[in-house]
Design a protein around this motif. Structure first.
Motif, mmCIF file in Angstrom:
data_model
loop_
_atom_site.group_PDB
_atom_site.id
_atom_site.type_symbol
_atom_site.label_atom_id
_atom_site.label_comp_id
_atom_site.label_asym_id
_atom_site.label_seq_id
_atom_site.Cartn_x
_atom_site.Cartn_y
_atom_site.Cartn_z
ATOM 1 N N ASN A 185 -48.609 -66.929 42.116
ATOM 2 C CA ASN A 185 -48.050 -65.690 42.143
ATOM 3 C C ASN A 185 -49.042 -64.560 41.518
ATOM 4 O O ASN A 185 -49.288 -64.780 40.353
ATOM 5 C CB ASN A 185 -46.656 -65.649 41.498
ATOM 6 C CG ASN A 185 -45.971 -64.739 41.502
ATOM 7 O OD1 ASN A 185 -46.352 -63.597 42.193
ATOM 8 N ND2 ASN A 185 -44.565 -64.565 40.952
ATOM 9 N N GLY A 186 -49.393 -63.638 42.236
ATOM 10 C CA GLY A 186 -50.299 -62.614 41.679
ATOM 11 C C GLY A 186 -50.233 -61.285 42.788
ATOM 12 O O GLY A 186 -50.287 -61.552 43.968
ATOM 13 N N GLY A 187 -50.387 -60.175 42.044
ATOM 14 C CA GLY A 187 -50.637 -58.962 42.899
ATOM 15 C C GLY A 187 -49.201 -58.377 43.296
ATOM 16 O O GLY A 187 -48.187 -59.082 43.346
ATOM 17 N N THR A 188 -49.323 -57.134 43.545
ATOM 18 C CA THR A 188 -47.980 -56.262 43.970
ATOM 19 C C THR A 188 -48.134 -55.542 45.234
ATOM 20 O O THR A 188 -47.235 -55.027 45.676
ATOM 21 C CB THR A 188 -47.489 -55.451 42.936
ATOM 22 O OG1 THR A 188 -48.729 -54.594 42.446
ATOM 23 C CG2 THR A 188 -47.367 -55.931 41.458
ATOM 24 N N ALA A 189 -49.341 -55.261 45.554
ATOM 25 C CA ALA A 189 -49.696 -54.445 46.624
ATOM 26 C C ALA A 189 -50.990 -54.766 47.306
ATOM 27 O O ALA A 189 -51.873 -55.205 46.670
ATOM 28 C CB ALA A 189 -49.693 -52.855 46.451
ATOM 29 N N MET A 190 -51.239 -54.487 48.539
ATOM 30 C CA MET A 190 -52.499 -54.929 49.417
ATOM 31 C C MET A 190 -53.819 -54.092 48.970
ATOM 32 O O MET A 190 -54.782 -54.394 48.757
ATOM 33 C CB MET A 190 -52.315 -55.078 50.820
ATOM 34 C CG MET A 190 -53.431 -55.282 51.685
ATOM 35 S SD MET A 190 -53.068 -55.095 53.500
ATOM 36 C CE MET A 190 -51.853 -56.442 53.862
ATOM 37 N N ASN A 191 -53.583 -52.733 48.483
ATOM 38 C CA ASN A 191 -54.526 -51.723 48.322
ATOM 39 C C ASN A 191 -54.745 -51.874 46.643
ATOM 40 O O ASN A 191 -55.346 -50.862 46.177
ATOM 41 C CB ASN A 191 -54.193 -50.449 49.078
ATOM 42 C CG ASN A 191 -53.079 -50.099 48.608
ATOM 43 O OD1 ASN A 191 -52.172 -50.418 47.703
ATOM 44 N ND2 ASN A 191 -52.818 -48.490 48.976
ATOM 45 N N LYS A 192 -54.226 -52.946 45.903
ATOM 46 C CA LYS A 192 -54.238 -52.807 44.516
ATOM 47 C C LYS A 192 -54.817 -54.151 43.908
ATOM 48 O O LYS A 192 -54.386 -55.116 44.235
ATOM 49 C CB LYS A 192 -52.845 -52.543 43.995
ATOM 50 C CG LYS A 192 -52.787 -52.307 42.499
ATOM 51 C CD LYS A 192 -51.218 -52.102 42.180
ATOM 52 C CE LYS A 192 -51.176 -51.800 40.474
ATOM 53 N NZ LYS A 192 -49.526 -51.325 40.316
ATOM 54 N N VAL A 193 -55.678 -53.882 43.117
ATOM 55 C CA VAL A 193 -56.241 -54.888 42.580
ATOM 56 C C VAL A 193 -55.539 -55.625 41.510
ATOM 57 O O VAL A 193 -54.886 -54.787 40.616
ATOM 58 C CB VAL A 193 -57.807 -54.730 41.800
ATOM 59 C CG1 VAL A 193 -58.232 -55.820 41.247
ATOM 60 C CG2 VAL A 193 -58.712 -54.180 42.763
ATOM 61 N N PRO A 194 -55.088 -57.024 41.768
ATOM 62 C CA PRO A 194 -54.225 -57.386 40.748
ATOM 63 C C PRO A 194 -54.662 -57.655 39.343
ATOM 64 O O PRO A 194 -55.726 -58.102 39.101
ATOM 65 C CB PRO A 194 -53.688 -58.711 41.253
ATOM 66 C CG PRO A 194 -54.929 -59.295 42.188
ATOM 67 C CD PRO A 194 -55.578 -57.908 42.705
ATOM 68 N N ASP A 195 -53.944 -57.463 38.088
ATOM 69 C CA ASP A 195 -54.413 -57.651 37.063
ATOM 70 C C ASP A 195 -53.495 -58.956 36.286
ATOM 71 O O ASP A 195 -53.728 -59.371 35.238
ATOM 72 C CB ASP A 195 -53.990 -56.679 36.159
ATOM 73 C CG ASP A 195 -52.815 -56.344 35.916
ATOM 74 O OD1 ASP A 195 -51.828 -56.727 36.611
ATOM 75 O OD2 ASP A 195 -52.288 -55.261 35.118
ATOM 76 N N HIS A 196 -52.815 -59.750 37.135
ATOM 77 C CA HIS A 196 -52.256 -60.753 36.463
ATOM 78 C C HIS A 196 -51.752 -61.805 37.452
ATOM 79 O O HIS A 196 -51.071 -61.479 38.650
ATOM 80 C CB HIS A 196 -50.623 -60.268 35.809
ATOM 81 C CG HIS A 196 -50.151 -61.483 35.243
ATOM 82 N ND1 HIS A 196 -50.274 -61.762 33.795
ATOM 83 C CD2 HIS A 196 -49.180 -62.164 35.573
ATOM 84 C CE1 HIS A 196 -49.501 -62.807 33.348
ATOM 85 N NE2 HIS A 196 -48.740 -63.021 34.383
#
Length: 359
Positions: A233-244
């Protein structure tokens, strides 16, 4: 309470909703009344953090045999064809939530005890009924912390379809947390994408999994240690680098003494290059020491002793033990069930073992 037939007891147990221990107090009340009616001494140990209880019952002194089982069940799904809280008999099959895992075994043990002439026994009987076996094993952990002793021989009443189970794999469960830095996907910071780092780590662990398969243990149906990747489980949007990113992984270990250090080292080495940490949420050793009575069980059932495919509360304690209960093994399935024949057979077996060990 005069209903000591195993089917009647099972009907009463199924009617109590113990999904995630919802009505924990109610099921312990029921069993306390039943056991006290048989002149058992009863203790109930409350965990103030979980607000759940375990029940310990004992009859006589120097218990030669004990029965252990968990009272919680898994959740239900919409596909059930019968009322999961109403024991329903059709063509010799008993349907109900927990009928297999493991209220059937508990009902059989209680019925076997009730049908025994307890006053004629030379040695005592002990029962341990727990909670939260399906998730965190808090019930058996409470018992282990209590200082209470086990009977000389313990029966874990899990469903085995009358097959004596004499060993179990170990369980090691990890939750990994990978940290990164959030930016727009067009301006990433090298090495700070938590999802990518999780994938890099997992690639290393998949290579390690292949090495685990090289060591085999014949007593298990899957004869090597397995690694399962359960949740990523990680990330919130396709165009955003996930931090967790979180990763859930478990190992089912054939030989904990031999393979546990290898797994821990592989995890530590593979995780070291990343901004990451882990938590071990279950660490349960394997066991492969057959009960001294295994030949007696094999003789009575006509079934050869084998290893249990999952984890039971028997993995938490040393001493002489066996895992055996009714069947078929439909734990966690839609329309969970056992047969009337199997329930009657395991009740008879439990009573026979009381007679063998306590007289």
């Amino acid at each position: 309470m005069q209903k000591y037939n195993s089917k009647d007891i099972l009907r009463d147990l199924v009617a109590i909703n113990t999904i995630a221990d919802k009505d924990n107090k109610a099921i312990m009340d029921y069993m306390e009344i039943l056991l006290k009616g048989l002149n058992f001494s009863v203790k109930r140990l409350l965990n103030k953090d979980t607000d759940r209880e375990i029940l310990i019952g004992e009859y006589g002194k120097d218990p030669a045999i004990g029965f252990m089982g968990h009272t919680d069940t898994v959740d239900i799904t919409e596909e059930w064809a019968t009322d999961p809280f109403l024991l329903t008999e059709k063509d010799g099959i008993l349907y109900g939530l927990g009928a297999c895992d493991m209220k059937g075994g508990i009902a059989a043990a209680l019925s076997a005890i009730a049908s025994t002439d307890l006053k004629s026994l030379n040695r005592g009987i002990k029962v341990v009924w727990t909670y939260d076996e399906e998730i965190l094993f808090n019930g058996i952990k409470d018992f282990m912390k209590s200082g209470e002793s086990f009977a000389d021989h313990m029966i874990v009443c899990e469903p085995t379809d009358m097959i004596p189970m004499i060993g179990s794999k170990g369980l090691l469960e990890y939750i990994y947390t990978f940290n990164g830095t959030t930016t727009h996907s067009s301006t990433p910071i090298e090495g700070r994408n938590s999802n990518k780092n999780a994938v890099r780590f997992l690639n290393k662990m998949l290579d390690f999994e292949d090495k685990l398969k090289e060591n085999t243990t014949d007593m298990f149906s899957i004869p090597y240690t397995t690694m399962n990747l359960g949740i990523v489980n990680g990330g919130t949007a396709m165009n955003k680098v996930p931090d967790h990113t979180t990763v859930y992984m478990d190992f089912r270990i054939c030989n904990s003494e031999k393979e546990y250090p290898l797994i821990r080292q592989a995890v530590d080495d593979s995780l070291a290059p990343f901004d990451a940490s882990y938590e071990i949420i279950n660490d349960i050793p394997s066991f492969d020491k057959p009960s001294k009575y295994v030949s007696l069980y094999e003789e009575k059932t006509g079934r050869e002793g084998v290893s249990f495919p999952g984890i039971t509360e028997g993995s938490f304690f040393e001493g002489d033990k066996i895992i055996i209960g009714p069947g078929p093994m439909t734990a966690h399935e839609v329309n969970e069930h056992i047969t009337v024949e199997s329930l009657n057979q395991i009740t008879t077996l439990y009573k026979d073992m009381i007679d063998e060990l306590c007289r």
